[in-house]
Write a protein that holds these residues in place. Structure first.
Motif, PDB file in Angstrom:
ATOM      1  N   LEU A 130     -57.038 -26.167 -15.252  1.00 34.44           N
ATOM      2  CA  LEU A 130     -56.008 -26.199 -16.377  1.00 34.44           C
ATOM      3  C   LEU A 130     -54.485 -25.006 -15.693  1.00 34.44           C
ATOM      4  O   LEU A 130     -53.736 -25.531 -16.773  1.00 34.44           O
ATOM      5  N   GLN A 131     -54.450 -24.975 -14.743  1.00 27.61           N
ATOM      6  CA  GLN A 131     -53.727 -24.319 -14.459  1.00 27.61           C
ATOM      7  C   GLN A 131     -51.893 -24.777 -13.802  1.00 27.61           C
ATOM      8  O   GLN A 131     -51.231 -25.130 -14.043  1.00 27.61           O
ATOM      9  N   LEU A 132     -52.668 -25.727 -13.306  1.00 28.50           N
ATOM     10  CA  LEU A 132     -52.503 -27.116 -12.401  1.00 28.50           C
ATOM     11  C   LEU A 132     -51.368 -27.875 -14.356  1.00 28.50           C
ATOM     12  O   LEU A 132     -50.469 -28.207 -14.219  1.00 28.50           O
ATOM     13  N   ILE A 133     -52.683 -28.247 -14.734  1.00 31.65           N
ATOM     14  CA  ILE A 133     -52.112 -28.782 -15.672  1.00 31.65           C
ATOM     15  C   ILE A 133     -50.738 -28.529 -16.829  1.00 31.65           C
ATOM     16  O   ILE A 133     -49.652 -28.593 -17.049  1.00 31.65           O
ATOM     17  N   LEU A 134     -50.634 -26.747 -17.108  1.00 29.70           N
ATOM     18  CA  LEU A 134     -50.026 -26.146 -17.912  1.00 29.70           C
ATOM     19  C   LEU A 134     -48.613 -26.631 -17.348  1.00 29.70           C
ATOM     20  O   LEU A 134     -47.562 -26.712 -17.689  1.00 29.70           O
ATOM     21  N   LEU A 135     -48.744 -26.103 -15.892  1.00 31.37           N
ATOM     22  CA  LEU A 135     -47.645 -26.020 -14.950  1.00 31.37           C
ATOM     23  C   LEU A 135     -46.805 -27.276 -14.866  1.00 31.37           C
ATOM     24  O   LEU A 135     -45.302 -27.923 -14.942  1.00 31.37           O
ATOM     25  N   SER A 136     -47.949 -28.750 -14.894  1.00 28.50           N
ATOM     26  CA  SER A 136     -46.335 -29.889 -15.018  1.00 28.50           C
ATOM     27  C   SER A 136     -46.574 -30.323 -16.046  1.00 28.50           C
ATOM     28  O   SER A 136     -45.909 -30.595 -16.338  1.00 28.50           O
ATOM     29  N   LEU A 137     -47.445 -30.133 -17.413  1.00 27.42           N
ATOM     30  CA  LEU A 137     -46.908 -30.075 -18.670  1.00 27.42           C
ATOM     31  C   LEU A 137     -45.868 -29.114 -19.110  1.00 27.42           C
ATOM     32  O   LEU A 137     -44.643 -29.662 -19.470  1.00 27.42           O
ATOM     33  N   GLY A 138     -45.038 -27.534 -18.532  1.00 32.34           N
ATOM     34  CA  GLY A 138     -43.778 -27.080 -18.378  1.00 32.34           C
ATOM     35  C   GLY A 138     -42.995 -27.600 -17.691  1.00 32.34           C
ATOM     36  O   GLY A 138     -41.895 -27.651 -18.057  1.00 32.34           O
ATOM     37  N   VAL A 139     -43.503 -28.223 -16.314  1.00 30.31           N
ATOM     38  CA  VAL A 139     -42.139 -28.683 -15.651  1.00 30.31           C
ATOM     39  C   VAL A 139     -41.915 -30.154 -16.466  1.00 30.31           C
ATOM     40  O   VAL A 139     -40.201 -30.359 -16.382  1.00 30.31           O
ATOM     41  N   GLY A 140     -42.370 -30.367 -16.660  1.00 27.10           N
ATOM     42  CA  GLY A 140     -42.466 -31.971 -16.612  1.00 27.10           C
ATOM     43  C   GLY A 140     -41.878 -32.082 -18.175  1.00 27.10           C
ATOM     44  O   GLY A 140     -40.510 -32.933 -18.088  1.00 27.10           O
ATOM     45  N   SER A 141     -41.866 -31.273 -18.774  1.00 27.09           N
ATOM     46  CA  SER A 141     -41.271 -31.753 -20.415  1.00 27.09           C
ATOM     47  C   SER A 141     -40.083 -31.082 -20.055  1.00 27.09           C
ATOM     48  O   SER A 141     -39.017 -31.362 -20.417  1.00 27.09           O
ATOM     49  N   PHE A 142     -39.729 -30.037 -19.474  1.00 24.76           N
ATOM     50  CA  PHE A 142     -37.775 -29.813 -19.516  1.00 24.76           C
ATOM     51  C   PHE A 142     -37.575 -30.467 -18.222  1.00 24.76           C
ATOM     52  O   PHE A 142     -36.187 -30.736 -19.538  1.00 24.76           O
ATOM     53  N   THR A 170     -49.430 -23.628  -4.258  1.00 27.30           N
ATOM     54  CA  THR A 170     -49.802 -22.065  -3.142  1.00 27.30           C
ATOM     55  C   THR A 170     -50.470 -21.786  -3.518  1.00 27.30           C
ATOM     56  O   THR A 170     -51.534 -21.652  -2.860  1.00 27.30           O
ATOM     57  N   ASN A 171     -50.932 -20.611  -4.376  1.00 29.33           N
ATOM     58  CA  ASN A 171     -51.685 -20.093  -4.629  1.00 29.33           C
ATOM     59  C   ASN A 171     -53.373 -20.649  -5.143  1.00 29.33           C
ATOM     60  O   ASN A 171     -54.189 -20.571  -4.773  1.00 29.33           O
ATOM     61  N   THR A 172     -52.848 -21.423  -5.851  1.00 27.24           N
ATOM     62  CA  THR A 172     -54.287 -22.226  -6.707  1.00 27.24           C
ATOM     63  C   THR A 172     -54.738 -23.038  -5.367  1.00 27.24           C
ATOM     64  O   THR A 172     -55.514 -23.235  -5.354  1.00 27.24           O
ATOM     65  N   ILE A 173     -54.479 -23.728  -5.029  1.00 26.09           N
ATOM     66  CA  ILE A 173     -53.943 -24.840  -3.670  1.00 26.09           C
ATOM     67  C   ILE A 173     -55.027 -24.017  -2.591  1.00 26.09           C
ATOM     68  O   ILE A 173     -56.621 -24.115  -2.017  1.00 26.09           O
ATOM     69  N   GLU A 174     -55.056 -22.804  -2.008  1.00 25.94           N
ATOM     70  CA  GLU A 174     -55.456 -21.912  -1.635  1.00 25.94           C
ATOM     71  C   GLU A 174     -57.174 -21.598  -2.079  1.00 25.94           C
ATOM     72  O   GLU A 174     -57.668 -20.912  -1.259  1.00 25.94           O
ATOM     73  N   TRP A 175     -56.976 -21.072  -3.336  1.00 32.82           N
ATOM     74  CA  TRP A 175     -58.695 -21.084  -4.041  1.00 32.82           C
ATOM     75  C   TRP A 175     -58.969 -22.028  -3.863  1.00 32.82           C
ATOM     76  O   TRP A 175     -60.548 -22.014  -3.625  1.00 32.82           O
ATOM     77  N   ILE A 176     -58.546 -23.123  -4.216  1.00 33.06           N
ATOM     78  CA  ILE A 176     -58.901 -24.861  -4.066  1.00 33.06           C
ATOM     79  C   ILE A 176     -59.977 -24.640  -2.689  1.00 33.06           C
ATOM     80  O   ILE A 176     -61.070 -25.242  -2.866  1.00 33.06           O
ATOM     81  N   ILE A 177     -59.279 -24.321  -1.612  1.00 30.92           N
ATOM     82  CA  ILE A 177     -59.897 -25.112  -0.686  1.00 30.92           C
ATOM     83  C   ILE A 177     -60.731 -23.830  -0.037  1.00 30.92           C
ATOM     84  O   ILE A 177     -62.282 -24.218   0.725  1.00 30.92           O
ATOM     85  N   TYR A 178     -60.808 -22.308  -0.303  1.00 29.74           N
ATOM     86  CA  TYR A 178     -61.384 -21.554   0.320  1.00 29.74           C
ATOM     87  C   TYR A 178     -63.078 -21.475  -0.853  1.00 29.74           C
ATOM     88  O   TYR A 178     -64.517 -21.305  -0.426  1.00 29.74           O
TER      89      TYR A 178
END
Length: 284
Positions: free
Chosen positions: A173-185, A234-242
């Motif tokens: 969900l965090q990646l979705i919100l970020l992509s929506l925000g950056v992409g929409s901008f 970065t933080n999200t990928i680190e948590w996914i890997i962990y």
């Protein structure tokens, strides 16, 4: 004008942003259109291709092989003991979803201009459809990741799933919100400055190299650690890997920061998007 049965409307479209705001209820009312566009995107994405939907897993597989050969073998970048192929494949499928959505959303007004100029519907449907369309390919790739994971466990790889695996929907969900925000901008500013659309792909490519996709974040020098983790992905990928492999020491504060930045980016991006949708047809 006096209101009568003949001149009563369910929706009044104006140029006033406050009067013409999009609500969750309105988006829900257009859910059938969302489903239709998702189906169309999936069909057209693989139409007239030799292998069809098989590209959903062939593409990340080939990319992972290339990453394993170049970054894992030739360059020798660390993956903290995680099998290189497994590390790269896991990181890439999440990154590809994020980058693909961001890139597609950034061209919303250009790719969807023809449809938007002919009929009214909440313009936010197009970005929403983009992130939803990506679920299908991502789901296929996630199943493939599970298959590779089991294979490496059989081979005796020193990996294990940790409890934060339950937070995968939060990471997603965090990646979705970020992509929506950056992409929409980017979608809003490229309607006026069209040359910026040429650098979006470059920005996303550079973004990947400051994210632990081709390497583990453990190789980052301590003096750059803070700056490196200002990147919310970065933080999200680190948590996914962990979560998948039990390797690393991700920060809870870092994850909270990433979620906060993603929400902020989402609100700002949607705000710019709403302002641009009123006049985009005159500028594209």
């Amino acid at each position: 004008m006096k209101k009568t049965k003949e001149n009563t409307w369910d929706k009044v479209i104006t140029s006033n942003l406050k009067d013409n705001h999009t609500t969750i209820q309105e988006l829900w009312d257009y859910r059938e259109m969302v489903m239709m566009l998702i189906k169309r995107n999936f069909i057209t994405g693989y139409k007239q291709t030799l292998l069809g939907p098989a590209w959903a897993f062939i593409s990340p597989f080939i990319t992972t092989v290339v990453f394993t050969f170049i970054f894992g073998n030739l360059v020798g970048l660390s993956t903290d003991g995680i099998p290189q192929f497994l590390y790269y494949f896991c990181a890439l499928i999440f990154w590809n979803y994020f980058s693909g959505c961001t890139s597609s959303i950034s061209s919303t007004f250009v790719s969807g201009g023809g449809l938007m100029s002919k009929v009214y519907f909440p313009r936010l449907i197009i970005p929403i459809t983009t992130v939803c369309s990506g679920f299908i390919s991502f789901g296929i790739q996630l199943l493939l990741l599970i298959g590779f994971y089991i294979f490496y466990l059989i081979l005796g790889a020193n990996i294990h799933i940790t409890l934060p695996i339950l937070l995968i929907p939060i990471y997603f969900l965090q990646l979705i919100l970020l992509s929506l925000g950056v992409g929409s901008f980017f979608a809003s500013i490229t309607t006026k400055y069209k040359d910026l659309s040429m650098v979006i792909g470059f920005i996303i490519q550079m973004w990947m190299y400051i994210t632990p996709i081709a390497y583990s974040s453990s190789i980052i020098a301590p003096k750059f650690y803070f700056l490196y983790h200002l990147n919310p992905v970065t933080n999200t990928i680190e948590w996914i890997i962990y979560s998948f492999f039990g390797v690393g020491n991700p920060s809870v504060i870092g994850l909270i920061y990433s979620i906060g930045i993603s929400i902020l980016a989402f609100l700002i991006g949607i705000r710019f998007f709403r302002k641009s949708e009123k006049t985009f047809i005159d500028t594209i």
